[in-house]
Design a protein around this motif. Structure first.
Motif, PDB file in Angstrom:
ATOM      1  N   ARG A   7      -0.436 -17.963  -7.857  1.00 15.46           N
ATOM      2  CA  ARG A   7      -0.882 -18.446  -9.175  1.00 15.46           C
ATOM      3  C   ARG A   7      -2.402 -18.462  -9.252  1.00 15.46           C
ATOM      4  NH1 ARG A   7       3.372 -22.224  -8.516  1.00 15.46           N
ATOM      5  NH2 ARG A   7       1.871 -23.841  -7.920  1.00 15.46           N
ATOM      6  N   ASN A   8      -3.046 -18.895  -8.185  1.00 11.82           N
ATOM      7  CA  ASN A   8      -4.507 -18.918  -8.145  1.00 11.82           C
ATOM      8  C   ASN A   8      -5.070 -17.494  -8.194  1.00 11.82           C
ATOM      9  OD1 ASN A   8      -7.017 -20.456  -7.814  1.00 11.82           O
ATOM     10  ND2 ASN A   8      -7.136 -19.452  -5.821  1.00 11.82           N
ATOM     11  N   PHE A   9      -4.434 -16.591  -7.469  1.00 11.90           N
ATOM     12  CA  PHE A   9      -4.872 -15.196  -7.452  1.00 11.90           C
ATOM     13  C   PHE A   9      -4.767 -14.578  -8.848  1.00 11.90           C
ATOM     14  CE2 PHE A   9      -3.383 -10.747  -7.244  1.00 11.90           C
ATOM     15  CZ  PHE A   9      -4.528 -10.151  -6.737  1.00 11.90           C
ATOM     16  N   ILE A  10      -3.646 -14.809  -9.522  1.00 12.45           N
ATOM     17  CA  ILE A  10      -3.440 -14.261 -10.862  1.00 12.45           C
ATOM     18  C   ILE A  10      -4.487 -14.805 -11.827  1.00 12.45           C
ATOM     19  CG2 ILE A  10      -1.856 -14.207 -12.831  1.00 12.45           C
ATOM     20  CD1 ILE A  10       0.439 -14.410 -10.700  1.00 12.45           C
ATOM     21  N   SER A  11      -4.739 -16.112 -11.744  1.00 14.99           N
ATOM     22  CA  SER A  11      -5.695 -16.758 -12.641  1.00 14.99           C
ATOM     23  C   SER A  11      -7.105 -16.219 -12.467  1.00 14.99           C
ATOM     24  CB  SER A  11      -5.675 -18.265 -12.401  1.00 14.99           C
ATOM     25  OG  SER A  11      -6.665 -18.913 -13.151  1.00 14.99           O
ATOM     26  N   LEU A  12      -7.513 -15.970 -11.222  1.00 13.06           N
ATOM     27  CA  LEU A  12      -8.891 -15.596 -10.926  1.00 13.06           C
ATOM     28  C   LEU A  12      -9.150 -14.087 -10.992  1.00 13.06           C
ATOM     29  CD1 LEU A  12      -9.674 -17.988  -7.924  1.00 13.06           C
ATOM     30  CD2 LEU A  12     -10.371 -18.257 -10.320  1.00 13.06           C
ATOM     31  N   ASN A  13      -8.103 -13.282 -10.887  1.00 12.81           N
ATOM     32  CA  ASN A  13      -8.331 -11.851 -10.713  1.00 12.81           C
ATOM     33  C   ASN A  13      -7.723 -10.944 -11.782  1.00 12.81           C
ATOM     34  OD1 ASN A  13      -9.669 -11.686  -7.860  1.00 12.81           O
ATOM     35  ND2 ASN A  13      -7.948 -13.101  -7.620  1.00 12.81           N
ATOM     36  N   SER A  14      -6.973 -11.495 -12.721  1.00 15.79           N
ATOM     37  CA  SER A  14      -6.414 -10.664 -13.785  1.00 15.79           C
ATOM     38  C   SER A  14      -7.525  -9.978 -14.568  1.00 15.79           C
ATOM     39  CB  SER A  14      -5.561 -11.513 -14.730  1.00 15.79           C
ATOM     40  OG  SER A  14      -4.416 -11.995 -14.067  1.00 15.79           O
ATOM     41  N   GLY A  15      -7.389  -8.690 -14.769  1.00 18.69           N
ATOM     42  CA  GLY A  15      -8.380  -7.938 -15.526  1.00 18.69           C
ATOM     43  C   GLY A  15      -9.478  -7.326 -14.693  1.00 18.69           C
ATOM     44  N   LYS A  16      -9.514  -7.605 -13.395  1.00 20.55           N
ATOM     45  CA  LYS A  16     -10.544  -7.016 -12.539  1.00 20.55           C
ATOM     46  C   LYS A  16     -10.228  -5.554 -12.249  1.00 20.55           C
ATOM     47  CE  LYS A  16     -12.331 -11.100 -10.134  1.00 20.55           C
ATOM     48  NZ  LYS A  16     -12.566 -11.750  -8.822  1.00 20.55           N
ATOM     49  N   THR A  17     -11.262  -4.794 -11.937  1.00 17.85           N
ATOM     50  CA  THR A  17     -11.083  -3.391 -11.581  1.00 17.85           C
ATOM     51  C   THR A  17     -10.683  -3.281 -10.120  1.00 17.85           C
ATOM     52  OG1 THR A  17     -13.379  -3.109 -10.900  1.00 17.85           O
ATOM     53  CG2 THR A  17     -12.865  -2.754 -13.242  1.00 17.85           C
ATOM     54  N   GLY A  18     -10.274  -2.071  -9.734  1.00 19.74           N
ATOM     55  CA  GLY A  18      -9.919  -1.835  -8.338  1.00 19.74           C
ATOM     56  C   GLY A  18     -11.059  -2.149  -7.388  1.00 19.74           C
ATOM     57  N   PRO A  19     -12.270  -1.624  -7.634  1.00 17.46           N
ATOM     58  CA  PRO A  19     -13.405  -1.940  -6.750  1.00 17.46           C
ATOM     59  C   PRO A  19     -13.701  -3.439  -6.694  1.00 17.46           C
ATOM     60  CG  PRO A  19     -13.900  -0.004  -8.074  1.00 17.46           C
ATOM     61  CD  PRO A  19     -12.608  -0.553  -8.599  1.00 17.46           C
ATOM     62  N   GLU A  20     -13.549  -4.135  -7.810  1.00 13.67           N
ATOM     63  CA  GLU A  20     -13.800  -5.585  -7.810  1.00 13.67           C
ATOM     64  C   GLU A  20     -12.782  -6.326  -6.959  1.00 13.67           C
ATOM     65  OE1 GLU A  20     -15.903  -6.221 -12.210  1.00 13.67           O
ATOM     66  OE2 GLU A  20     -13.715  -6.255 -12.024  1.00 13.67           O
TER      67      GLU A  20
END
Length: 408
Positions: free
Chosen positions: A33-46
């Motif tokens: 849940r924390n991962f989804i909240s913080l990383n949704s919409g990031k690019t592959g390199p990010e």
């Protein structure tokens, strides 16, 4: 030699993986849940930067847990959404490849067919299939090679959730575009959905067929009977979609079979009346007369013929040779369904006003007075006929061999 900053990042990553590897269901659920909240919409390199170039290691852990636990639904929603963060990231084709290489597509398709999993799980699996299919032709082919069209179509047919149904529709439509090797497989799968008793499924299948029909090079013959059967539906949105698809098929090689089917259904057989009962498998439709579905279909056929005659005048000759005038007059005598009479009257009026020979034959059948009433008010003409006139219409023997000149 790595810098102190890099060493610290690697240490944090190792701590993260240790927490995951040693964590129970609750711990892992919180991590995701924390991962989804913080990383949704990031690019592959990010994402790679976030994991110190170890993003693939976390994705591997997610896919491993998915394969081990998907049959039980354990944290399945969070797992699928976490994987979606990786697969949907821009410039992340390597994540898609890694997921596919460990059997990710087959796992997603198996999820769609498991009765013990809920609609939310299947919707999330379909989202991942859509993301993968959006990755290009190769991914679309892999989904189809894994019998994906059948699995997705069955999910669409059996689902009770409109969100899941719409998600399945989106995947099927995507699989039909830019996928020449399998586009006909998708096309046939959509045709197979038309007899489904769910109005929503029928509507979605018709909408998608309209889009896919423009992609495939030819129309499959099986679409004719399936489409004509849909005209029994009491749902106006389905009738609309069916009529639009009929219009589209008028320019294809199945046009003659379609015209023949439409005309023949103006005068349904006793067998057709019995088959009409099947439409009421839909619990949302009230249980009315057994003949009602057949009459609904009859009215829709009369309307469809009128639509085709107006928009494709070149088809009128063939329709007349199929004895459409005889059949329309017969429908005018169907006092059990006013809409059938109304649609037949309007369509017949078009033929009468367009062809002198048709005008002559219809006038001969009706008589001067009744014929004038018909010309003056075709919309409401059916309200003015009596039992004697009904008998004349239902027993008419009009047979016009063909016409060639259109009158104004």
């Amino acid at each position: 030699m790595t810098s102190i900053k890099e060493q610290e990042a690697i240490a944090r990553l190792m701590d993260f993986f240790q927490e995951w590897d040693n964590g129970n269901k609750a711990t892992r659920s919180g991590i995701m849940r924390n991962f989804i909240s913080l990383n949704s919409g990031k690019t592959g390199p990010e994402l790679e930067q976030e994991f110190s170039q170890g993003g693939s290691l976390f994705l591997a852990r997610l896919t491993t847990w998915l394969r081990l636990s998907y049959m039980f639904g354990t944290c399945l929603r969070e797992i699928l959404q976490s994987i979606a963060v990786f697969l949907s990231a821009a410039n992340s084709s390597h994540f898609k490849i890694e997921f596919v290489e460990v059997g990710g597509i087959l796992t997603l398709l198996e999820i769609l067919g498991l009765k013990q999993l809920n609609e939310e799980h299947k919707k999330e699996a379909l989202k991942l299939l859509e993301i993968l299919s959006g990755g290009g032709r190769k991914f679309k082919e892999l989904v189809c090679e894994s019998y994906g069209v059948r699995a997705i179509a069955e999910c669409l047919a059996k689902s009770k959730s409109e969100e899941t149904q719409e998600q399945a529709q989106a995947v099927l439509e995507l699989l039909a575009h830019g996928n020449p090797k399998y586009q006909n497989q998708v096309y046939k799968g959509l045709i197979a959905l038309l007899p489904c008793c769910s109005p929503k499924v029928q509507q979605l299948a018709l909408q998608t067929l309209r889009a896919v029909q423009a992609v495939v090079s030819t129309a499959h013959p099986s679409i004719v009977d399936a489409l004509l059967g849909v005209l029994r539906s009491m749902h106006m949105e389905i009738q609309y979609e069916a009529l639009q698809l009929i219009k589209q098929l008028a320019s294809t090689e199945v046009c003659s079979a379609l015209l023949k089917g439409l005309v023949s259904l103006l005068r349904p057989s006793r067998k057709e009346n019995i088959k009409g009962k099947q439409v009421f498998d839909d619990p949302s439709v009230p249980q009315l007369s057994d003949s009602l579905p057949v009459y609904i279909q009859q009215a829709a056929c009369a309307k469809a013929i009128g639509m085709l005659a107006r928009e494709f005048p070149e088809l009128c000759e063939e329709l007349i040779q199929l004895r459409v005038i005889h059949h329309l007059l017969f429908v005018l005598g169907n006092t059990q369904n006013a809409e059938s009479q109304r649609q037949a009257s309007l369509t017949l009026q078009h033929f009468v006003m367009s062809f002198a020979l048709v005008e002559e034959e219809v006038k001969k059948t009706m008589g001067d007075t009744l014929f004038q009433m018909f010309l003056d008010s075709a919309e409401t003409f059916y309200m003015k006929i009596d039992k004697v006139q009904v008998a004349i219409f239902t027993s008419n023997q009009v047979n016009i061999p063909g016409v060639s000149e259109v009158t104004n």
